[in-house]
Design a protein around this motif. Structure first.
Motif, PDB file in Angstrom:
ATOM      1  N   CYS A  14      -8.620   1.883   2.490  1.00  0.00           N
ATOM      2  CA  CYS A  14      -7.380   1.372   3.100  1.00  0.00           C
ATOM      3  C   CYS A  14      -7.048   2.343   4.568  1.00  0.00           C
ATOM      4  O   CYS A  14      -6.665   1.964   5.471  1.00  0.00           O
ATOM      5  CB  CYS A  14      -6.005   1.566   2.023  1.00  0.00           C
ATOM      6  SG  CYS A  14      -6.232   0.421   0.773  1.00  0.00           S
ATOM      7  N   TRP A  58       1.371   0.429  -4.366  1.00  0.00           N
ATOM      8  CA  TRP A  58       0.055   0.873  -4.933  1.00  0.00           C
ATOM      9  C   TRP A  58       0.057   2.209  -5.335  1.00  0.00           C
ATOM     10  O   TRP A  58      -0.715   2.400  -6.619  1.00  0.00           O
ATOM     11  CB  TRP A  58      -1.008   0.951  -3.667  1.00  0.00           C
ATOM     12  CG  TRP A  58      -2.272   1.850  -3.881  1.00  0.00           C
ATOM     13  CD1 TRP A  58      -2.799   2.754  -3.313  1.00  0.00           C
ATOM     14  CD2 TRP A  58      -3.073   1.120  -4.910  1.00  0.00           C
ATOM     15  NE1 TRP A  58      -4.134   3.210  -3.844  1.00  0.00           N
ATOM     16  CE2 TRP A  58      -4.324   2.426  -4.577  1.00  0.00           C
ATOM     17  CE3 TRP A  58      -3.306   0.371  -5.897  1.00  0.00           C
ATOM     18  CZ2 TRP A  58      -5.391   2.398  -5.516  1.00  0.00           C
ATOM     19  CZ3 TRP A  58      -4.471   0.252  -6.516  1.00  0.00           C
ATOM     20  CH2 TRP A  58      -5.355   1.144  -6.591  1.00  0.00           C
ATOM     21  N   ASN A  62      -9.741   5.206  -7.587  1.00  0.00           N
ATOM     22  CA  ASN A  62      -8.513   5.154  -6.897  1.00  0.00           C
ATOM     23  C   ASN A  62      -8.549   5.895  -5.463  1.00  0.00           C
ATOM     24  O   ASN A  62      -8.131   5.034  -4.650  1.00  0.00           O
ATOM     25  CB  ASN A  62      -7.312   5.369  -7.502  1.00  0.00           C
ATOM     26  CG  ASN A  62      -7.049   4.369  -8.743  1.00  0.00           C
ATOM     27  OD1 ASN A  62      -7.439   3.288  -8.858  1.00  0.00           O
ATOM     28  ND2 ASN A  62      -6.368   4.761  -9.845  1.00  0.00           N
ATOM     29  N   ASN A  72       0.742  -1.043  -0.020  1.00  0.00           N
ATOM     30  CA  ASN A  72      -0.063  -0.050   0.116  1.00  0.00           C
ATOM     31  C   ASN A  72       0.713   1.179  -0.040  1.00  0.00           C
ATOM     32  O   ASN A  72       0.521   2.295  -0.535  1.00  0.00           O
ATOM     33  CB  ASN A  72      -0.973  -0.003   1.344  1.00  0.00           C
ATOM     34  CG  ASN A  72      -1.976   1.197   1.259  1.00  0.00           C
ATOM     35  OD1 ASN A  72      -2.082   1.701   2.197  1.00  0.00           O
ATOM     36  ND2 ASN A  72      -2.388   1.333   0.036  1.00  0.00           N
TER      37      ASN A  72
END
Length: 358
Positions: free
Chosen positions: A82, A54, A75, A50
């Motif tokens: 998250c 990411w 996104n 992440n």
């Protein structure tokens, strides 16, 4: 469709750098909160992904999508999901939770306003519920010194990065606004001021002359027999003649002398500070220059000008009186042989205009 894709790609590029910075330094903020807890190794792998993989994957997803803008908004919602998940995983460590969620919320507001703020908040809540489902409902209300130091870069560098993006966007918007303003005041064929913009400047110049008792000369310029040129040689040749006249006006006049396309084949010029005699000489130079013009495909074409001049007079009630005198002088030039400059005399004179012929 292509224009929408271009805007979407621009949006994705603006988000890319703040995401790289935010998630990269966010890794350390979340990692410092997770370190004292007993977390499985897959959580650390997910946090690494992440934080450092990411941002680049998200950019590839959005730039390769058919609709980049929509893909990038998705996104941003994944980012919020998250963020809520990491808040729950860190057992709502106060500083870490506030830092992560507030920075993401700020990003959502900057990127999508009220709507993305609401959707982002819902995504954060979904992430919290996911974290609770996996690790249970737990709270840690103590923040260590190490966690404070780990959050400081996020609290300083990320707002700076986001601020720079917003600043650059504001600069671009200001440039577009100036460009649109210029387009709205400019004639597309000649690049000179259009009718409305020139009339506004005429009224302004009239008021300046009245207030400061200064001199200025007004010129109306007409291409002789322009309809015949269009009918005989076509509108492309006619447009070329108009563009040549505008080109000569731009090269002849200085930055304070204001030219515009009044309509059709008629042009207009405000010559501030110039006495009438010098204005006559300048317009004579323009008339003679246009006589030398030769169209490369139509060498037999000859272009001549009729020009009417009127100097500012205190007797004028308004700018339209001034314009009317210049128009009368132009009428005189056109009806006494054309290819000439005609000058309007003082309103106290028994004659409306005198002719300066060639």
């Amino acid at each position: 469709m292509e224009n929408q894709r271009g805007k979407g790609l621009s949006f994705a590029r603006r988000i890319y750098l703040p995401r790289v910075i935010g998630l990269g330094i966010g890794f350390f903020s979340v990692g410092a909160a997770l370190y004292p807890l007993t977390m499985p190794s897959w959580i650390w792998a997910l946090l690494l992904f992440n934080g450092f993989a990411w941002p680049h994957l998200a950019y590839q997803i959005s730039t390769r999508a058919a609709f980049p803008y929509q893909a990038e908004r998705r996104n941003l919602l994944y980012d919020s999901l998250c963020g809520g998940f990491w808040a729950a995983c860190s057992q709502f460590n106060p500083l870490t939770t506030v830092t992560i969620l507030s920075m993401m919320t700020m990003n959502n507001v900057a990127a999508g306003g009220h709507r993305l703020f609401v959707l982002g908040a819902l995504a954060q809540l979904a992430g919290v519920l996911l974290g609770w489902a996996i690790f249970g409902f737990k709270f840690t209300l103590i923040t260590t010194q190490a966690q404070v130091w780990a959050c400081l870069p996020m609290l300083t560098l990320y707002p700076l990065a986001l601020g720079m993006v917003c600043y650059r966007l504001a600069i671009k918007l200001a440039q577009h606004k100036r460009a649109l303003s210029t387009l709205s005041r400019t004639d597309s064929l000649t690049g000179l001021l259009n009718h409305g913009a020139w009339k506004d400047l005429l009224h302004l110049k009239f008021q300046q002359c009245r207030q400061h008792n200064s001199q200025a000369t007004l010129a109306l310029i007409d291409i002789d027999h322009f309809k015949v040129i269009n009918d005989s040689y076509g509108h492309i040749v006619g447009d070329a003649a108009l563009q040549q006249l505008s080109k000569e006006l731009k090269s002849l006049l200085d930055e304070y002398e204001l030219a515009g396309r009044y309509g059709g084949d008629e042009f207009c010029v405000i010559l501030p500070t110039l006495p009438l005699s010098k204005a006559e000489m300048l317009m004579e130079q323009l008339r003679e220059t246009l006589q030398q013009y030769r169209h490369p495909q139509v060498p037999e074409l000859r272009v001549s000008l009729s020009i009417g001049l009127a100097r500012y007079q205190n007797a004028y009630k308004d700018a339209l009186d001034w314009l009317d005198d210049a128009d009368k002088a132009l009428y005189t030039a056109k009806h006494t042989g054309r290819n000439t400059v005609s000058v309007a005399l003082s309103r106290s004179s028994p004659s409306d205009a005198s002719q300066f012929s060639h």
